[in-house]
Design a protein around this motif. Structure first.
Motif, PDB file in Angstrom:
ATOM      1  N   MET A   1     -12.944  -4.116 -18.397  1.00  0.00           N
ATOM      2  CA  MET A   1     -11.657  -3.985 -18.553  1.00  0.00           C
ATOM      3  C   MET A   1     -10.904  -4.451 -19.977  1.00  0.00           C
ATOM      4  SD  MET A   1      -8.500  -6.381 -16.713  1.00  0.00           S
ATOM      5  CE  MET A   1      -9.574  -6.536 -15.145  1.00  0.00           C
ATOM      6  N   ALA A   2     -10.351  -3.907 -20.669  1.00  0.00           N
ATOM      7  CA  ALA A   2      -9.826  -4.114 -21.971  1.00  0.00           C
ATOM      8  C   ALA A   2      -8.941  -5.293 -22.046  1.00  0.00           C
ATOM      9  CB  ALA A   2      -9.207  -2.793 -22.804  1.00  0.00           C
ATOM     10  N   VAL A   3      -8.795  -6.208 -23.071  1.00  0.00           N
ATOM     11  CA  VAL A   3      -7.868  -7.012 -23.255  1.00  0.00           C
ATOM     12  C   VAL A   3      -6.997  -6.785 -24.576  1.00  0.00           C
ATOM     13  CG1 VAL A   3      -9.020  -8.796 -22.089  1.00  0.00           C
ATOM     14  CG2 VAL A   3      -9.228  -8.583 -24.273  1.00  0.00           C
ATOM     15  N   GLU A   4      -5.861  -6.868 -24.551  1.00  0.00           N
ATOM     16  CA  GLU A   4      -4.930  -6.605 -25.843  1.00  0.00           C
ATOM     17  C   GLU A   4      -4.218  -7.728 -26.416  1.00  0.00           C
ATOM     18  OE1 GLU A   4      -2.273  -3.193 -25.892  1.00  0.00           O
ATOM     19  OE2 GLU A   4      -3.348  -2.407 -24.316  1.00  0.00           O
ATOM     20  N   PHE A   5      -4.386  -7.966 -27.399  1.00  0.00           N
ATOM     21  CA  PHE A   5      -3.489  -9.241 -28.026  1.00  0.00           C
ATOM     22  C   PHE A   5      -3.286  -8.825 -29.685  1.00  0.00           C
ATOM     23  CE2 PHE A   5      -7.898 -10.047 -28.545  1.00  0.00           C
ATOM     24  CZ  PHE A   5      -8.121 -10.542 -29.636  1.00  0.00           C
ATOM     25  N   PHE A  29      -7.790 -14.882 -22.532  1.00  0.00           N
ATOM     26  CA  PHE A  29      -8.811 -13.721 -22.365  1.00  0.00           C
ATOM     27  C   PHE A  29     -10.083 -13.931 -22.394  1.00  0.00           C
ATOM     28  CE2 PHE A  29      -4.569 -12.106 -24.560  1.00  0.00           C
ATOM     29  CZ  PHE A  29      -4.127 -11.509 -23.132  1.00  0.00           C
ATOM     30  N   VAL A  30     -10.530 -15.201 -22.668  1.00  0.00           N
ATOM     31  CA  VAL A  30     -11.929 -15.521 -23.108  1.00  0.00           C
ATOM     32  C   VAL A  30     -12.876 -15.056 -21.889  1.00  0.00           C
ATOM     33  CG1 VAL A  30     -13.780 -17.480 -23.551  1.00  0.00           C
ATOM     34  CG2 VAL A  30     -11.714 -17.149 -24.774  1.00  0.00           C
ATOM     35  N   ALA A  31     -12.263 -15.501 -20.450  1.00  0.00           N
ATOM     36  CA  ALA A  31     -13.159 -15.214 -19.183  1.00  0.00           C
ATOM     37  C   ALA A  31     -13.314 -13.706 -19.079  1.00  0.00           C
ATOM     38  CB  ALA A  31     -12.436 -15.941 -18.143  1.00  0.00           C
ATOM     39  N   GLU A  32     -12.195 -12.771 -19.238  1.00  0.00           N
ATOM     40  CA  GLU A  32     -12.428 -11.346 -19.092  1.00  0.00           C
ATOM     41  C   GLU A  32     -13.226 -10.835 -20.140  1.00  0.00           C
ATOM     42  OE1 GLU A  32      -8.675  -9.371 -18.842  1.00  0.00           O
ATOM     43  OE2 GLU A  32      -7.488 -11.101 -18.523  1.00  0.00           O
ATOM     44  N   ALA A  58     -15.931 -24.241 -33.682  1.00  0.00           N
ATOM     45  CA  ALA A  58     -16.043 -25.720 -33.301  1.00  0.00           C
ATOM     46  C   ALA A  58     -14.510 -25.980 -32.756  1.00  0.00           C
ATOM     47  CB  ALA A  58     -16.399 -26.244 -34.767  1.00  0.00           C
ATOM     48  N   GLY A  59     -14.698 -27.086 -31.721  1.00  0.00           N
ATOM     49  CA  GLY A  59     -13.537 -27.452 -31.236  1.00  0.00           C
ATOM     50  C   GLY A  59     -13.032 -26.691 -30.200  1.00  0.00           C
ATOM     51  N   GLY A  60     -13.913 -25.683 -29.443  1.00  0.00           N
ATOM     52  CA  GLY A  60     -13.704 -25.004 -28.142  1.00  0.00           C
ATOM     53  C   GLY A  60     -12.818 -23.730 -28.461  1.00  0.00           C
ATOM     54  N   GLY A  61     -12.733 -23.118 -29.542  1.00  0.00           N
ATOM     55  CA  GLY A  61     -12.085 -22.028 -29.857  1.00  0.00           C
ATOM     56  C   GLY A  61     -13.148 -20.901 -29.807  1.00  0.00           C
ATOM     57  N   PHE A  62     -12.663 -19.506 -29.748  1.00  0.00           N
ATOM     58  CA  PHE A  62     -13.487 -18.469 -29.621  1.00  0.00           C
ATOM     59  C   PHE A  62     -12.739 -17.238 -30.406  1.00  0.00           C
ATOM     60  CE2 PHE A  62     -14.853 -14.920 -26.861  1.00  0.00           C
ATOM     61  CZ  PHE A  62     -16.325 -14.913 -26.889  1.00  0.00           C
ATOM     62  N   VAL A  82      -2.476  -8.588 -36.725  1.00  0.00           N
ATOM     63  CA  VAL A  82      -3.237  -7.269 -36.398  1.00  0.00           C
ATOM     64  C   VAL A  82      -3.074  -7.233 -34.836  1.00  0.00           C
ATOM     65  CG1 VAL A  82      -4.480  -6.851 -38.360  1.00  0.00           C
ATOM     66  CG2 VAL A  82      -5.558  -8.120 -36.208  1.00  0.00           C
ATOM     67  N   GLU A  83      -3.007  -5.957 -34.238  1.00  0.00           N
ATOM     68  CA  GLU A  83      -3.316  -5.387 -32.840  1.00  0.00           C
ATOM     69  C   GLU A  83      -4.549  -5.327 -32.703  1.00  0.00           C
ATOM     70  OE1 GLU A  83      -1.893  -2.406 -29.597  1.00  0.00           O
ATOM     71  OE2 GLU A  83      -0.834  -2.355 -31.598  1.00  0.00           O
ATOM     72  N   VAL A  84      -5.260  -6.167 -31.479  1.00  0.00           N
ATOM     73  CA  VAL A  84      -6.560  -6.187 -31.051  1.00  0.00           C
ATOM     74  C   VAL A  84      -6.754  -5.856 -29.781  1.00  0.00           C
ATOM     75  CG1 VAL A  84      -8.890  -7.568 -30.816  1.00  0.00           C
ATOM     76  CG2 VAL A  84      -6.770  -8.148 -32.812  1.00  0.00           C
ATOM     77  N   VAL A  85      -7.604  -4.885 -29.672  1.00  0.00           N
ATOM     78  CA  VAL A  85      -7.809  -4.395 -28.135  1.00  0.00           C
ATOM     79  C   VAL A  85      -9.606  -4.514 -28.381  1.00  0.00           C
ATOM     80  CG1 VAL A  85      -7.829  -2.468 -26.341  1.00  0.00           C
ATOM     81  CG2 VAL A  85      -5.976  -2.729 -27.859  1.00  0.00           C
ATOM     82  N   LEU A  86      -9.832  -5.470 -27.148  1.00  0.00           N
ATOM     83  CA  LEU A  86     -11.428  -5.606 -27.044  1.00  0.00           C
ATOM     84  C   LEU A  86     -11.822  -5.245 -25.419  1.00  0.00           C
ATOM     85  CD1 LEU A  86     -11.719  -9.012 -28.746  1.00  0.00           C
ATOM     86  CD2 LEU A  86     -12.078  -6.770 -29.885  1.00  0.00           C
ATOM     87  N   GLN A  87     -12.950  -4.628 -25.552  1.00  0.00           N
ATOM     88  CA  GLN A  87     -13.828  -4.546 -24.324  1.00  0.00           C
ATOM     89  C   GLN A  87     -15.110  -4.972 -24.399  1.00  0.00           C
ATOM     90  OE1 GLN A  87     -13.800  -0.278 -23.294  1.00  0.00           O
ATOM     91  NE2 GLN A  87     -11.956   0.119 -24.502  1.00  0.00           N
ATOM     92  N   PRO A  88     -15.701  -5.808 -23.321  1.00  0.00           N
ATOM     93  CA  PRO A  88     -16.808  -6.286 -23.288  1.00  0.00           C
ATOM     94  C   PRO A  88     -17.855  -5.177 -23.538  1.00  0.00           C
ATOM     95  CG  PRO A  88     -16.029  -6.648 -21.292  1.00  0.00           C
ATOM     96  CD  PRO A  88     -14.935  -5.953 -22.216  1.00  0.00           C
TER      97      PRO A  88
END
Length: 88
Positions: A1-5, A29-32, A58-62, A82-88
């Motif tokens: 499943m893709a995530v968009e942000f 969106f990290v878990a997805e 560092a500090g918990g980000g991704f 930017v518009e980002v669409v990611l798929q694992p």
């Protein structure tokens, strides 16, 4: 499943002006994307296809790394939103 942000392209390290660029991935969106693990992802950046790796911050980000080639294809630069669409 893709995530968009939407996100802002930033430098991985401010003390290395020519270094890696990244976009922070919103926490919801990290878990997805498979959790806080480094992995290859594919998707689009401003509609332009790209592949990259996710990385822990560092500090918990991704975040996801964005190459110079991907930035050029997306007609984007450090500091741009930017518009980002990611798929694992």
């Amino acid at each position: 499943m893709a995530v968009e942000f939407h996100g802002t392209v930033r430098r991985w390290r401010d003390d290395k002006p020519g270094g890696l660029a990244v976009v922070d991935v919103p926490a919801e969106f990290v878990a997805e994307l498979g959790g806080r693990k480094q992995r290859r992802v594919s998707g689009t950046l401003n509609g332009a296809d790209f592949t990259a790796s996710t990385m822990l911050v560092a500090g918990g980000g991704f975040c996801v790394g964005v190459s110079k080639t991907a930035l050029k294809s997306a007609e984007a630069a450090v500091g741009d939103e930017v518009e980002v669409v990611l798929q694992p």
